[in-house]
Motif scaffolding. Structure first.
Motif, PDB file in Angstrom:
ATOM      1  N   VAL A  29       0.837  -1.202   0.000  1.00 22.38           N
ATOM      2  CA  VAL A  29       0.000   0.000   0.000  1.00 22.38           C
ATOM      3  C   VAL A  29       0.870   1.249   0.000  1.00 22.38           C
ATOM      4  N   ILE A  30       1.894   1.253   0.851  1.00 23.72           N
ATOM      5  CA  ILE A  30       2.782   2.418   0.934  1.00 23.72           C
ATOM      6  C   ILE A  30       3.502   2.636  -0.389  1.00 23.72           C
ATOM      7  N   LEU A  31       3.973   1.543  -1.002  1.00 30.78           N
ATOM      8  CA  LEU A  31       4.687   1.653  -2.283  1.00 30.78           C
ATOM      9  C   LEU A  31       3.768   2.190  -3.380  1.00 30.78           C
ATOM     10  N   ILE A  32       2.551   1.656  -3.459  1.00 33.98           N
ATOM     11  CA  ILE A  32       1.607   2.094  -4.495  1.00 33.98           C
ATOM     12  C   ILE A  32       1.230   3.556  -4.295  1.00 33.98           C
ATOM     13  N   VAL A  33       0.918   3.927  -3.055  1.00 35.55           N
ATOM     14  CA  VAL A  33       0.555   5.319  -2.764  1.00 35.55           C
ATOM     15  C   VAL A  33       1.721   6.248  -3.083  1.00 35.55           C
ATOM     16  N   GLY A  34       2.924   5.851  -2.691  1.00 37.77           N
ATOM     17  CA  GLY A  34       4.096   6.683  -2.946  1.00 37.77           C
ATOM     18  C   GLY A  34       4.348   6.888  -4.435  1.00 37.77           C
ATOM     19  N   LEU A  35       4.264   5.784  -5.215  1.00 36.80           N
ATOM     20  CA  LEU A  35       4.488   5.907  -6.665  1.00 36.80           C
ATOM     21  C   LEU A  35       3.396   6.742  -7.326  1.00 36.80           C
ATOM     22  N   SER A  36       2.151   6.583  -6.872  1.00 37.65           N
ATOM     23  CA  SER A  36       1.053   7.361  -7.446  1.00 37.65           C
ATOM     24  C   SER A  36       1.227   8.852  -7.161  1.00 37.65           C
ATOM     25  N   LEU A  37       1.609   9.181  -5.933  1.00 36.23           N
ATOM     26  CA  LEU A  37       1.839  10.588  -5.597  1.00 36.23           C
ATOM     27  C   LEU A  37       3.011  11.156  -6.386  1.00 36.23           C
ATOM     28  N   LEU A  38       4.052  10.335  -6.566  1.00 41.99           N
ATOM     29  CA  LEU A  38       5.211  10.793  -7.330  1.00 41.99           C
ATOM     30  C   LEU A  38       4.834  11.062  -8.782  1.00 41.99           C
ATOM     31  N   LEU A  39       4.072  10.148  -9.384  1.00 39.24           N
ATOM     32  CA  LEU A  39       3.638  10.352 -10.769  1.00 39.24           C
ATOM     33  C   LEU A  39       2.750  11.583 -10.884  1.00 39.24           C
ATOM     34  N   SER A  40       1.870  11.777  -9.913  1.00 37.88           N
ATOM     35  CA  SER A  40       0.989  12.948  -9.941  1.00 37.88           C
ATOM     36  C   SER A  40       1.795  14.238  -9.852  1.00 37.88           C
ATOM     37  N   PHE A  41       2.814  14.226  -9.017  1.00 35.01           N
ATOM     38  CA  PHE A  41       3.654  15.416  -8.877  1.00 35.01           C
ATOM     39  C   PHE A  41       4.445  15.678 -10.150  1.00 35.01           C
ATOM     40  N   LEU A  42       5.019  14.624 -10.731  1.00 33.46           N
ATOM     41  CA  LEU A  42       5.787  14.794 -11.962  1.00 33.46           C
ATOM     42  C   LEU A  42       4.901  15.275 -13.115  1.00 33.46           C
ATOM     43  N   ALA A  43       3.628  14.855 -13.093  1.00 33.70           N
ATOM     44  CA  ALA A  43       2.713  15.255 -14.164  1.00 33.70           C
ATOM     45  C   ALA A  43       2.409  16.745 -14.145  1.00 33.70           C
ATOM     46  N   THR A  44       2.668  17.416 -13.015  1.00 35.05           N
ATOM     47  CA  THR A  44       2.363  18.849 -12.917  1.00 35.05           C
ATOM     48  C   THR A  44       3.504  19.730 -13.418  1.00 35.05           C
ATOM     49  N   ILE A  45       4.686  19.147 -13.606  1.00 32.83           N
ATOM     50  CA  ILE A  45       5.861  19.978 -13.891  1.00 32.83           C
ATOM     51  C   ILE A  45       5.749  20.662 -15.250  1.00 32.83           C
ATOM     52  N   TYR A  46       5.430  19.891 -16.314  1.00 28.58           N
ATOM     53  CA  TYR A  46       5.377  20.491 -17.646  1.00 28.58           C
ATOM     54  C   TYR A  46       4.307  21.587 -17.751  1.00 28.58           C
ATOM     55  N   PRO A  47       3.038  21.339 -17.359  1.00 32.66           N
ATOM     56  CA  PRO A  47       2.043  22.417 -17.463  1.00 32.66           C
ATOM     57  C   PRO A  47       2.401  23.640 -16.608  1.00 32.66           C
ATOM     58  N   ALA A  48       2.974  23.398 -15.412  1.00 35.95           N
ATOM     59  CA  ALA A  48       3.320  24.513 -14.532  1.00 35.95           C
ATOM     60  C   ALA A  48       4.450  25.356 -15.128  1.00 35.95           C
ATOM     61  N   ARG A  49       5.440  24.715 -15.718  1.00 34.91           N
ATOM     62  CA  ARG A  49       6.534  25.459 -16.347  1.00 34.91           C
ATOM     63  C   ARG A  49       6.049  26.193 -17.588  1.00 34.91           C
ATOM     64  N   ARG A  50       5.089  25.601 -18.283  1.00 43.86           N
ATOM     65  CA  ARG A  50       4.512  26.270 -19.449  1.00 43.86           C
ATOM     66  C   ARG A  50       3.756  27.528 -19.013  1.00 43.86           C
ATOM     67  N   ALA A  51       3.054  27.435 -17.894  1.00 40.58           N
ATOM     68  CA  ALA A  51       2.351  28.606 -17.375  1.00 40.58           C
ATOM     69  C   ALA A  51       3.320  29.712 -16.983  1.00 40.58           C
ATOM     70  N   ALA A  52       4.466  29.337 -16.426  1.00 31.08           N
ATOM     71  CA  ALA A  52       5.443  30.331 -15.974  1.00 31.08           C
ATOM     72  C   ALA A  52       6.069  31.082 -17.147  1.00 31.08           C
ATOM     73  N   LYS A  53       6.044  30.480 -18.342  1.00 30.24           N
ATOM     74  CA  LYS A  53       6.670  31.115 -19.501  1.00 30.24           C
ATOM     75  C   LYS A  53       5.736  32.079 -20.243  1.00 30.24           C
ATOM     76  N   ILE A  54       4.485  32.170 -19.811  1.00 28.01           N
ATOM     77  CA  ILE A  54       3.534  33.061 -20.476  1.00 28.01           C
ATOM     78  C   ILE A  54       3.924  34.517 -20.229  1.00 28.01           C
ATOM     79  N   GLN A  55       4.010  35.302 -21.304  1.00 26.82           N
ATOM     80  CA  GLN A  55       4.350  36.711 -21.199  1.00 26.82           C
ATOM     81  C   GLN A  55       3.073  37.549 -21.034  1.00 26.82           C
ATOM     82  N   PRO A  56       3.029  38.427 -20.046  1.00 27.89           N
ATOM     83  CA  PRO A  56       1.807  39.210 -19.781  1.00 27.89           C
ATOM     84  C   PRO A  56       1.334  40.000 -21.015  1.00 27.89           C
ATOM     85  N   ALA A  57       2.252  40.625 -21.750  1.00 30.79           N
ATOM     86  CA  ALA A  57       1.855  41.445 -22.910  1.00 30.79           C
ATOM     87  C   ALA A  57       1.182  40.583 -23.952  1.00 30.79           C
ATOM     88  N   GLU A  58       1.728  39.408 -24.210  1.00 25.35           N
ATOM     89  CA  GLU A  58       1.140  38.522 -25.213  1.00 25.35           C
ATOM     90  C   GLU A  58      -0.225  38.019 -24.773  1.00 25.35           C
TER      91      GLU A  58
END
Length: 411
Positions: free
Chosen positions: A377-406
């Motif tokens: 249970v601990i292993l499955i929960v840990g891997l699921s949380l890790l995958l969920s966290f990694l899945a947020t990196i690309y969209p979050a970095r894409r949001a950070a690159k948005i230029q206000p003027a554009e």
């Protein structure tokens, strides 16, 4: 109370109703997919662990874990048992003699593997005494020709305690009427129920009675060994045989049930991999939902940037939002998985009994076992949380690159 701005806004975005309902639907699907994936993975692993446990505790508790036999009858088997018990992995030793035949009663016939045992020594190597439902193995006395049978076998033959049953041996005996099989009538002095296939195929008689049936001197064909580590059986057998004369040979459970154990381990690995892909797909759904949220929130991101929010703050806002989806989905899945794993044996057993489906006839036990391991249970929960966290990196970095003027040009 102090609350970081990224955490505050991220949680607000998670709770807020979106004008684009499709984005909300994708986020909900991601959460549900994660929940189901984690729940099913925990449940299936618990069932595979249950089969693994039952094979070790029940089947391997009844059949020999390791044996040392001789081509000649051992009249001095206690000396061999004492010598084998000196091995550090050996916990117990007991004599045995095996013969095959058929039982017949009330017009019914069933094949059986009969083992001659010494009741005083048998508890050292077997769990049979823990599963007696009637009588006792102590009723196996020399010359009385008593027999202990499994409950499935006695039920199929319509027999009970103290009933008589005839054992037919394959050895032929010449007579004036021709060659006929050898018959011997036994009295049932004990009935056991392990809940495995051994209930319908194994029987026990007194060691000396087995020698009498085989027309051999009193003694044993060999000794059975109980080990502290069943996986050490091949090595332990080799170690003992090396110190004995050439007329001795060894065997262990890997020859009789090794393929079954390997199949369970292989199924566990493959099913775990396949079900883990469900969790992975759910994590990719988090990526797609966050990408659409970022597109939908371009104006908000631009306003936050003009108010002084740094790119790292924007990154954290959307990482919080995706992580919340992952945490809620994972914890809900873990809770459901624990509930399912704890109740699936009883539920399917009830279904099997009510509707008479015979769901477990193809297995080596007559019910569906489940054994929940918290490390899984601990292993499955840990891997699921890790995958969920990694899945947020690309969209979050894409949001950070948005230029206000554009972003605000066409607002």
């Amino acid at each position: 109370m102090f609350k970081p701005i990224s955490l505050y806004i991220g949680l607000r975005y998670t709770r807020a109703r979106r004008s684009n309902h499709f984005i909300s639907f994708i986020a909900l699907v991601s959460m549900i997919g994660l929940t189901l994936g984690v729940a099913v993975l925990i449940t299936v692993l618990s069932v595979m662990n249950g089969f693994d446990r039952e094979l070790k505790n029940r089947v391997l508790g009844m059949i020999p874990q390791a044996t040392v036999s001789s081509t000649q009858i051992l009249t001095d088997w206690p000396q061999l048992a004492d010598k084998a018990s000196q091995h550090p992995h050996v916990q117990g030793a007991a004599p045995f003699t095996q013969l095959q035949g058929m039982l017949t009663a009330h017009g019914q016939v069933s094949g059986i593997l009969v083992t001659g045992i010494e009741p005083k020594y048998e508890p050292k190597v077997s769990i049979i005494q823990n599963f007696m439902v009637a009588g006792s193995i102590d009723g196996l006395q020399k010359g009385e020709f008593g027999i202990v049978l499994g409950k499935q076998l006695t039920d199929s033959l319509g027999l009970g305690l103290n009933d008589n049953v005839t054992l037919v041996l394959p050895e032929a005996t010449p007579s004036p009427a021709g060659v006929v099989p050898r018959f011997k009538r036994f009295k049932i002095v004990g009935i056991f129920s392990v809940g495995a296939e051994v209930d319908s195929m194994m029987g026990y008689i007194a060691l000396n009675d087995a020698a009498t049936l085989l027309r051999l001197p009193d003694g044993a064909q060999g000794i059975r060994l109980k080990l502290d580590d069943i996986f050490a059986a091949p090595q332990v057998t080799r170690d003992i045989i090396q110190e004995l004369p050439s007329n001795f040979y060894g065997s262990d459970w890997t020859y009789t049930h090794g393929n079954l154990f390997s199949a369970i381990q292989m199924e566990k690995a493959m099913v775990s991999l396949l079900l883990f892909l469900i969790v992975l797909v759910a994590a990719f759904n988090i990526v797609s939902s966050l990408v659409m949220v970022v597109t939908d929130k371009k104006a908000d991101i631009a306003i936050l940037r003009t108010l002084g929010a740094s790119p790292s703050t924007i990154t954290k806002i959307f990482m919080v939002q995706g992580t919340v989806i992952g945490v809620v989905g994972t914890l809900a899945g873990a809770l459901l998985g624990i509930v399912f794993a704890s109740s699936i044996s009883g539920f399917l057993g009830w279904i099997n009994q009510i509707f008479g489906l015979n769901l477990f006839d193809a297995y080596f036990i007559n019910y569906l076992p489940s054994h929940l391991k918290w490390q899984d249970v601990i292993l499955i929960v840990g891997l699921s949380l890790l995958l969920s966290f990694l899945a947020t990196i690309y969209p979050a970095r894409r949001a950070a690159k948005i230029q206000p003027a554009e972003a605000l040009r066409y607002e």
